[in-house]
Design a protein around this motif. Structure first.
Motif, PDB file in Angstrom:
ATOM      1  N   VAL A  77       0.780  -1.364   0.171  1.00 43.28           N
ATOM      2  CA  VAL A  77      -0.076  -0.063   0.025  1.00 43.28           C
ATOM      3  C   VAL A  77       0.894   1.297   0.003  1.00 43.28           C
ATOM      4  O   VAL A  77       1.517   1.413   0.726  1.00 43.28           O
ATOM      5  CB  VAL A  77      -0.979  -0.013   1.370  1.00 43.28           C
ATOM      6  N   PRO A  87      -4.224   3.915  -2.531  1.00 42.51           N
ATOM      7  CA  PRO A  87      -5.577   3.464  -1.922  1.00 42.51           C
ATOM      8  C   PRO A  87      -6.388   4.843  -2.328  1.00 42.51           C
ATOM      9  O   PRO A  87      -7.848   4.312  -2.391  1.00 42.51           O
ATOM     10  CB  PRO A  87      -5.673   3.186  -0.655  1.00 42.51           C
ATOM     11  N   ILE A  95      -7.429  -1.146  -2.849  1.00 39.51           N
ATOM     12  CA  ILE A  95      -6.358  -2.112  -2.676  1.00 39.51           C
ATOM     13  C   ILE A  95      -6.779  -3.516  -3.016  1.00 39.51           C
ATOM     14  O   ILE A  95      -6.024  -4.518  -3.674  1.00 39.51           O
ATOM     15  CB  ILE A  95      -6.341  -2.251  -1.021  1.00 39.51           C
TER      16      ILE A  95
END
Ligand SMILES: NC(=O)c1ccc[n+]([C@@H]2O[C@H](COP(=O)([O-])OP(=O)(O)OC[C@H]3O[C@@H](n4cnc5c(N)ncnc54)[C@H](OP(=O)(O)O)[C@@H]3O)[C@@H](O)[C@H]2O)c1
Length: 262
Positions: free
Chosen positions: A146, A227, A237
């Motif tokens: 992420v 994200p 995600i």
């Protein structure tokens, strides 16, 4: 060892987007290992996730402090002992997101210690967790790191961007990002520049891992994802975990982003 099956590991999932990702996975029937650095917070999250899980999906919690090599080793040992070869999705890259909103984190306030601490969690933690778990993941597993749009090369400024882009090994990525250069950190948005550098370096590290023979030998793909904001963050995600998103890419909401674009 627990009964064989496929598991997802979601780090930093006691709250925020990690929790939302774990919740959607569990609700869709996936068994999920969440990590939390605080035991009580992890237990409370696991309880809530179990209640939201589809029948048959299990939720367990393991402790992890991403900036601690000992903690990462302990997590890997636990995964090896209980879930060897059963984890086919690893979602990682959680971090010192709080720093970006920290009132002290202004251009004048950028300190070497703060920069180092941000890199240690956001970059080193994400890389070290992935490498520590690599051998214990299932063949064909996917790793989702992420990152953030703040990691686009154009936002970190040339002083960091060029070195990060040119890095040919994970050690070179780390060195390029850890170098403390307040003049170049001050370029770009006024706050959170160490955060942006950490995310740019995580995207380059993702590309290098995706190209690595150690990952390719076991058909393990690695992607980076932005994200976006809360409402669609977990969706972005989860879309990055799907096969149509190519190995080594950086995406947002299922669409590929050009990391180098101006
Ligand atoms: N939310 C957004 O709009 C947005 C936008 C762009 C990118 N992102 C990225 O998405 C990720 C998650 O964001 P979020 O908003 O969900 O963040 P968050 O609500 O602050 O949650 C962060 C999670 O990471 C954990 N964590 C922080 N430092 C850690 C460490 N050293 N070791 C282990 N766990 C640690 C936190 O645990 P504790 O509860 O113990 O602190 C928490 O579980 C971050 O990488 C962020 O940069 C978010």
């Amino acid at each position: 060892m627990v009964a064989p099956g496929k598991w997802a590991v979601v780090t930093g999932a006691n709250r925020g987007l990690g929790f939302d990702v774990a919740k959607q996975l569990a609700a869709s029937g996936r068994s999920v290992i969440i990590t939390s650095r605080d035991k009580a917070a992890g237990a409370a999250a696991a309880q809530a996730l179990s209640e939201a899980a589809a029948p048959g999906a299990r939720v367990v919690v393991l402790q992890l402090e991403a900036s601690s090599p000992d903690s990462i080793r302990a997590l890997a040992a636990e995964v090896q002992a209980e879930y060897e070869g059963q984890v086919d999705l690893l979602v990682g890259g959680w971090d010192r997101w709080d720093r970006i909103n920290n009132a002290g984190m202004t251009v004048d306030g950028i300190s070497a210690a703060d920069h180092e601490a941000t890199l240690k969690t956001n970059l080193d933690g994400a890389i070290d967790i992935t490498l520590a778990l690599l051998l214990h993941l299932a063949q064909g597993a996917r790793v989702v790191q992420v990152a953030s749009r703040r990691g686009m090369l154009s936002t970190v400024g040339p002083g960091y961007g060029e070195r990060i882009k040119a890095a040919a090994t994970l050690d070179e990525v780390r060195a390029a990002a850890h170098r403390f250069d307040p003049d170049h950190l001050a370029q770009g948005p006024a706050t959170g520049q160490s955060y942006a550098v950490s995310k740019a370096a995580l995207i380059r590290a993702t590309q290098l891992m995706a190209e690595s023979p150690h990952f390719k030998a076991r058909d393990i793909s690695v992607v980076a994802v932005a994200p976006g904001w809360w409402c669609q963050g977990a969706r972005s995600i989860l879309l990055a975990s799907e096969d149509n998103i190519p190995n080594g890419s950086f995406s947002y909401d299922g669409k590929l982003l050009d990391w180098t674009s101006k």
